[in-house]
Scaffold this active site. Structure first.
Site, PDB file in Angstrom:
ATOM      1  N   GLU A  85    -106.848  -4.437  -1.890  1.00 54.61           N
ATOM      2  CA  GLU A  85    -107.650  -4.512  -0.721  1.00 54.61           C
ATOM      3  C   GLU A  85    -107.128  -5.768  -0.119  1.00 54.61           C
ATOM      4  OE1 GLU A  85    -111.599  -3.333  -1.211  1.00 54.61           O
ATOM      5  OE2 GLU A  85    -112.398  -4.489   0.420  1.00 54.61           O
ATOM      6  N   ASN A 136    -114.379  -4.896  -5.522  1.00 55.93           N
ATOM      7  CA  ASN A 136    -115.231  -3.594  -5.107  1.00 55.93           C
ATOM      8  C   ASN A 136    -114.712  -2.686  -6.198  1.00 55.93           C
ATOM      9  OD1 ASN A 136    -116.447  -4.504  -2.763  1.00 55.93           O
ATOM     10  ND2 ASN A 136    -114.493  -3.942  -1.587  1.00 55.93           N
ATOM     11  N   LYS A 157    -119.300  -8.407  -8.185  1.00 59.19           N
ATOM     12  CA  LYS A 157    -119.797  -8.710  -6.753  1.00 59.19           C
ATOM     13  C   LYS A 157    -121.027  -7.499  -6.649  1.00 59.19           C
ATOM     14  CE  LYS A 157    -118.158  -7.013  -2.189  1.00 59.19           C
ATOM     15  NZ  LYS A 157    -117.155  -6.628  -1.187  1.00 59.19           N
ATOM     16  N   GLU A 200    -122.055  -5.500   0.356  1.00 57.55           N
ATOM     17  CA  GLU A 200    -121.251  -4.336   0.981  1.00 57.55           C
ATOM     18  C   GLU A 200    -121.106  -3.068   0.089  1.00 57.55           C
ATOM     19  OE1 GLU A 200    -117.289  -6.710   1.563  1.00 57.55           O
ATOM     20  OE2 GLU A 200    -118.450  -7.585   3.514  1.00 57.55           O
ATOM     21  N   ASP A 212    -116.947 -15.827   6.288  1.00 56.59           N
ATOM     22  CA  ASP A 212    -116.205 -15.011   5.685  1.00 56.59           C
ATOM     23  C   ASP A 212    -114.595 -15.365   5.752  1.00 56.59           C
ATOM     24  OD1 ASP A 212    -114.897 -13.152   3.871  1.00 56.59           O
ATOM     25  OD2 ASP A 212    -115.610 -11.374   5.201  1.00 56.59           O
ATOM     26  N   GLU A 271    -114.791 -20.518  -3.902  1.00 61.86           N
ATOM     27  CA  GLU A 271    -113.661 -19.275  -3.638  1.00 61.86           C
ATOM     28  C   GLU A 271    -112.956 -19.480  -2.470  1.00 61.86           C
ATOM     29  OE1 GLU A 271    -115.235 -15.398  -4.246  1.00 61.86           O
ATOM     30  OE2 GLU A 271    -113.651 -14.576  -3.199  1.00 61.86           O
ATOM     31  N   GLU A 323    -106.102 -12.677   5.133  1.00 62.51           N
ATOM     32  CA  GLU A 323    -106.880 -11.531   5.874  1.00 62.51           C
ATOM     33  C   GLU A 323    -107.160 -12.013   7.449  1.00 62.51           C
ATOM     34  OE1 GLU A 323    -110.487 -10.432   3.908  1.00 62.51           O
ATOM     35  OE2 GLU A 323    -111.127  -9.064   5.333  1.00 62.51           O
ATOM     36  N   GLU A 372    -105.196 -21.280  14.454  1.00 62.42           N
ATOM     37  CA  GLU A 372    -106.391 -21.709  15.076  1.00 62.42           C
ATOM     38  C   GLU A 372    -106.360 -21.581  16.732  1.00 62.42           C
ATOM     39  OE1 GLU A 372    -108.191 -25.224  14.479  1.00 62.42           O
ATOM     40  OE2 GLU A 372    -110.120 -24.481  14.381  1.00 62.42           O
ATOM     41  N   TRP A 381    -122.463  -5.607  11.287  1.00 59.96           N
ATOM     42  CA  TRP A 381    -121.928  -6.530  10.395  1.00 59.96           C
ATOM     43  C   TRP A 381    -122.368  -8.152  10.451  1.00 59.96           C
ATOM     44  CZ3 TRP A 381    -119.270  -4.815   6.254  1.00 59.96           C
ATOM     45  CH2 TRP A 381    -118.715  -3.657   6.371  1.00 59.96           C
TER      46      TRP A 381
HETATM   47  O1  GCW Z   1    -113.721 -10.552   3.759  1.00 58.52           O
HETATM   48  C1  GCW Z   1    -114.170  -9.467   3.094  1.00 58.52           C
HETATM   49  C2  GCW Z   1    -113.156  -8.472   3.117  1.00 58.52           C
HETATM   50  C3  GCW Z   1    -113.541  -7.191   1.870  1.00 58.52           C
HETATM   51  C4  GCW Z   1    -113.895  -7.911   0.733  1.00 58.52           C
HETATM   52  C5  GCW Z   1    -115.187  -8.916   0.875  1.00 58.52           C
HETATM   53  C6  GCW Z   1    -115.267  -9.746  -0.281  1.00 58.52           C
HETATM   54  C7  GCW Z   1    -113.249  -7.091  -1.519  1.00 58.52           C
HETATM   55  O2  GCW Z   1    -113.069  -7.808   4.317  1.00 58.52           O
HETATM   56  O3  GCW Z   1    -112.258  -6.484   1.838  1.00 58.52           O
HETATM   57  O4  GCW Z   1    -113.836  -7.143  -0.402  1.00 58.52           O
HETATM   58  O5  GCW Z   1    -114.878  -9.774   1.913  1.00 58.52           O
HETATM   59  O6  GCW Z   1    -115.136 -10.678  -0.547  1.00 58.52           O
HETATM   60  O7  GCW Z   1    -115.955  -9.014  -1.329  1.00 58.52           O
END
Ligand code: GCW
Length: 658
Positions: free
Chosen positions: A147, A189, A268, A272, A351, A373, A379, A490, A520
């Site tokens: 992922e 996940n 987790k 989500e 995020d 973290e 990403e 950036e 979201w």
């Molecule tokens: O940034 C988001 C991601 C998800 C991820 C989530 C998380 C593993 O788009 O893919 O899931 O964070 O950190 O749990």
């Protein structure tokens, strides 16, 4: 113990050449545990190539001595390095210190055998330095096998089953060489197949642990909170239910029978779509403590993630603020977590965006053990197609002082540092060869958060490209390309702390309104007059109130708020003047033109390094830079056009906007 040698896989920061200085000398290694064996094997391996010798007899003259002394006063992972009378000495506080001492000598190369060196004590600032893999056993139809992975498949599993793990040993070696000591092997996940790693597929975890153990790395496992139901056949996963607690206790006992040095669980929950304690009317301390209790008899820990928010929000509702969520859920629970429950908090409140303030949770939980973290996998920072050296961002996060200039830093407050790994089965490990530097720098910063990102890059360059044509030229080119690459990214993507203007789903490339009307909770609220999220106490969501002073006041005030976070905290008119005298709209135009130009300049610079790095590596990076240049231009044009159309404000320099 044999040193893994892989063919067809790039050696990253441990090419044979990195061991030349050690391999050509007489070395004494003392110690009789697994890690001392590894150190001996490393030295022997290097000597076989470069003509040096390995010894185990104290009487003799040696160039390098590696020994342990629990009285060294540097803790089990620390070591004292010195050089006198022609001998370099590493005195380690414990077995792991011996290994880290060896890699310190590797890093220094010939310099470790030059001038005298007064005793230097080294020990990690953070006791656990961990990578979370978001790897799946099965290839997920949308997410792929890893992922948010941009470097191929998993190094642990092929689609559906375990794979040949030779590469995992080599991975452990790379991680130890930058100071990492823990790895969670599977995605947070936790899907149906992967949930079984806890029970009938535990052998696969044990096999990975066997490969990583010689390099001092303990294995952790992401588990599904509903496992008692899904795997145990119980009717509930209620953390206060006796049957559920007994199930976790039994299951955990079996884990430790199989893997005695198992690290613990990562969870987790209620996030989500993942199950969690809320379903049973319990809170997150109840959930985390139940697992902590199951792990405690064996010295294990649970990493409980604070990434809990409402992902089914109504975009019409402007009072709900995703940035507030982690604090609102967790701050009231401070003091209720067991000692072996570690709250794992993302560095920012939303995020892993290219720019966010530091999460207020970090300052809000003095009686809770915290892991911060980070996301090494890119990403939201170019997906390992773009060069984006992240150490400067992490350095800022770690050095941030939540209580102001005289207070402690994030690195002082955190007990651990964790990051989402950027590794896959790609021949370069990280897809983009230059993204290796992010992994290396993460480990080094977790060891010593005060290190300078440019120095770390220098270390990485020296190790990774030892026989380059003209080392000075290559070093220069790589610094020119990488030092400022996070800020460049950036510039052409997200101005002034606004985030999430990415394509929904895969998160690559621009789509300004892609998330604007989704559930979201990631909005920019641009209209014809202005842009940004009002998070003030006075008129907005009140998020600024989650910070201690001085930041609660600094962020509250549009005049004091740092420009780079202005749109994170405030909704302002396009004509608002920034500290440097430009307006918001002009800043958007200027940074996007500049960022795209800088991306093009990176590509030109890279051409100068042709001949200094292996041709395949040069070609791979060049191809990726082509994509970066294309993508940066796309970002520039979409962002500029979008805001031009919204605001109607002309560019002061009359450049082309569509
Ligand atoms: O940034 C988001 C991601 C998800 C991820 C989530 C998380 C593993 O788009 O893919 O899931 O964070 O950190 O749990």
């Amino acid at each position: 113990m044999t040193i893994p040698e892989l063919s067809g896989v790039h050696p990253a920061w441990l090419p044979p050449e990195a061991f030349r200085a050690i391999g050509s000398r007489r070395t004494l290694v003392l110690g009789d545990d697994v890690l001392a064996d590894t150190v001996r094997a490393e030295v022997a391996h290097a000597c076989a190539r470069y003509g040096g010798t390995l010894h185990d007899d104290r009487d003799g003259a040696y160039d390098l001595v590696l020994a342990q002394d629990p009285e060294a006063g540097v803790g089990p992972e620390g070591f004292v390095l010195s050089r006198r009378d022609g001998a370099t000495t590493v005195v380690a506080g414990g077995p792991a210190g011996l290994l880290y001492g060896l890699f310190e000598v590797v890093r220094r190369g010939e310099a470790a055998f030059g001038a005298d060196l007064p005793a230097e004590a080294h020990r990690p600032a953070l006791r656990r330095r961990m990578l979370d893999h978001w790897d799946n056993i099965d290839v997920h139809p949308v997410m792929g096998q890893v992922e948010r992975g941009y470097a191929g498949g998993s190094i642990f599993w092929r689609d559906g089953g375990p794979r040949d793990l030779t590469r995992v040993r080599a991975y452990g070696r790379l991680l130890a060489a930058c100071g990492i000591n823990a790895v969670a092997v599977n995605n947070v996940n936790v899907h149906a197949t992967e949930a079984r790693l806890l029970t009938d597929r535990l052998g696969e975890v044990a096999a990975i642990a066997d490969e990583l153990r010689p390099y001092g790395i303990r294995v952790h496992l992401s588990v599904n909170f509903a496992s008692p139901v899904a795997l145990g056949g119980l009717a509930t996963a209620d953390p206060l239910d006796d049957g559920v607690r007994a199930w976790w206790a039994r299951t955990t006992e079996r884990v430790y029978e199989t893997i005695p040095d198992f690290g613990g669980y990562v969870v987790k929950a209620d996030s989500e779509g993942q199950p969690g304690p809320f379903a049973y009317g319990r809170d997150h301390a109840d959930g985390a403590n139940m697992l902590a209790d199951a792990l405690a008899p064996f010295g294990g820990v649970v990493h409980w993630r604070a990434f809990v928010y409402d992902h089914r929000q109504d975009w019409r509702d402007r009072s709900t603020d995703r940035a507030r969520a982690a604090y609102d859920h967790f701050a009231p629970l401070d003091g209720r977590f067991r000692d072996n429950a570690i709250l794992q908090v993302k560095n920012g409140p939303i995020d892993f965006q290219v720019r966010e303030p530091v999460s207020p949770v970090i300052a809000a939980m003095p009686d809770t053990r915290l892991a911060v973290e980070l996301q090494v996998t890119q990403e939201y920072t170019g997906q390992q197609k773009h060069v984006c050296y992240l150490a400067p961002m992490w350095r800022e996060v770690l050095g941030f002082r939540p209580w102001g200039p005289d207070g402690r830093t994030v690195a002082d407050v955190a007990t651990e540092l964790v990051a989402v790994s950027n590794v896959g089965d790609d021949p370069y490990w990280t897809g983009h060869p230059l993204a290796q530097a992010n992994l290396y720098a993460f480990g080094r910063l977790a060891w010593a958060p005060g290190l300078d990102p440019a120095d770390l890059l220098d270390e990485w360059i020296g190790l990774t490209f030892p026989v380059a044509g003209d080392p000075g030229r290559l070093r220069r080119v790589l610094h020119e390309i990488m030092d400022g690459s996070w800020r460049t990214y950036e510039r052409y993507t997200a101005p002034l702390g606004v985030g999430f203007m990415v394509r929904p789903g895969h998160h690559y490339g621009p789509d300004v309104d892609g998330y604007e009307y989704t559930p979201w909770g990631t909005y920019h609220f641009a209209d014809r007059d202005g842009v940004g999220v009002d998070r003030t106490r006075a008129t907005g969501t009140g998020f600024t109130g989650q910070y201690p002073k001085p930041w609660s006041d600094v962020y509250e005030s549009p005049a004091e708020c740092p420009d780079e976070l202005l749109l994170f905290f405030h909704h302002v008119p396009y004509g608002r003047v920034l500290h440097d005298g430009t307006t918001v709209i002009q800043h958007i135009y200027d940074t996007h033109f500049a960022g795209a130009e800088q991306a093009a300049a990176m590509r030109d610079r890279w051409e100068k390094a042709a001949g200094d790095v292996p041709p395949e590596l040069h070609a791979r990076v060049r191809e990726l830079l082509d994509e970066q240049v294309r993508s940066a231009r796309e970002w520039r044009d979409q962002i500029n056009t979008y805001f031009f159309r919204k605001s109607g404000a002309a560019d002061a320099h009359g450049r082309r906007i569509y």
